[in-house]
Motif scaffolding. Sequence first.
Motif, short mmCIF file in Angstrom:
data_model
loop_
_atom_site.label_atom_id
_atom_site.label_comp_id
_atom_site.label_asym_id
_atom_site.label_seq_id
_atom_site.Cartn_x
_atom_site.Cartn_y
_atom_site.Cartn_z
N VAL A 185 0.82 -1.07 0.33
CA VAL A 185 0.01 -0.06 0.40
C VAL A 185 0.80 1.05 0.00
CG1 VAL A 185 -1.59 0.98 1.37
CG2 VAL A 185 -2.31 -1.29 0.87
N ALA A 186 1.92 1.29 0.94
CA ALA A 186 2.90 2.31 0.63
C ALA A 186 3.61 3.19 -0.27
CB ALA A 186 4.01 2.04 1.90
N PRO A 187 3.81 2.70 -1.25
CA PRO A 187 4.68 2.82 -2.47
C PRO A 187 3.72 3.10 -3.35
CG PRO A 187 5.35 0.28 -2.08
CD PRO A 187 3.99 0.61 -0.96
N THR A 188 2.39 2.15 -3.62
CA THR A 188 0.93 2.41 -4.21
C THR A 188 0.70 4.12 -3.71
OG1 THR A 188 0.38 0.49 -4.40
CG2 THR A 188 -0.78 2.34 -4.78
N LEU A 189 0.65 4.93 -3.11
CA LEU A 189 0.81 5.91 -2.58
C LEU A 189 1.19 6.81 -2.85
CD1 LEU A 189 -0.90 5.48 1.12
CD2 LEU A 189 -2.64 6.30 -1.23
N VAL A 190 2.31 6.34 -2.98
CA VAL A 190 3.76 7.42 -3.89
C VAL A 190 3.55 7.59 -5.03
CG1 VAL A 190 5.79 7.91 -3.98
CG2 VAL A 190 5.12 6.72 -1.39
N GLY A 191 3.36 6.62 -6.02
CA GLY A 191 3.42 6.70 -6.70
C GLY A 191 3.88 5.08 -7.87
N PRO A 192 3.87 4.77 -9.94
CA PRO A 192 3.64 3.56 -9.37
C PRO A 192 5.33 3.13 -10.35
CG PRO A 192 2.62 5.00 -12.17
CD PRO A 192 3.03 5.49 -9.87
N GLY A 193 6.44 4.43 -9.92
CA GLY A 193 7.95 4.18 -10.28
C GLY A 193 8.08 3.33 -8.64
N THR B 224 9.84 -1.36 -5.21
CA THR B 224 9.10 -2.16 -4.28
C THR B 224 9.18 -3.42 -4.59
OG1 THR B 224 8.28 -0.37 -3.04
CG2 THR B 224 7.94 -2.27 -1.88
N VAL B 225 8.41 -3.55 -5.09
CA VAL B 225 8.45 -5.13 -5.43
C VAL B 225 9.22 -5.69 -6.55
CG1 VAL B 225 6.90 -5.98 -7.55
CG2 VAL B 225 5.79 -4.95 -6.99
N ASN B 226 10.38 -5.30 -7.18
CA ASN B 226 11.66 -5.70 -7.02
C ASN B 226 12.70 -5.83 -6.10
OD1 ASN B 226 13.63 -6.33 -9.28
ND2 ASN B 226 14.89 -4.38 -8.92
N ALA B 227 12.55 -4.93 -5.41
CA ALA B 227 13.38 -4.94 -4.22
C ALA B 227 12.61 -6.65 -3.35
CB ALA B 227 13.37 -4.09 -3.51
N VAL B 228 11.56 -6.60 -2.94
CA VAL B 228 11.35 -7.49 -2.12
C VAL B 228 11.36 -9.33 -2.82
CG1 VAL B 228 9.00 -8.80 -1.86
CG2 VAL B 228 8.80 -6.64 -0.81
#
Length: 84
Positions: free
Chosen positions: A34-42, A47-51
């Motif tokens: 949720v948190a990065p989604t609120l910031v934006g697609p980038g 985040t997905v790549n890091a996870v």
Amino acid sequence: AEQRHLDLIEAVVPADGRTSLIPVWRLAGWILGVAPTLVGPGALFTTVNAVETFVEQHYVEQIHPLEAEGGCPELVKLLRACCE
């Protein structure tokens, strides 16, 4: 894909060998989504790549000792499949 991986691992790992922290990890995963989604697609893609990178490295770190000990061949096979 993550739920499929969790289902596969739960089918191999006995209930008494699982962590009791699954609810905490689910909440952390939700927040991490949720948190990065609120910031934006980038931020979300970063985040997905890091996870995904972290999880794959973690699986590899589990595979090597299991192979060295010759234990849990089903789990090793499963972890390798999750890395593909």
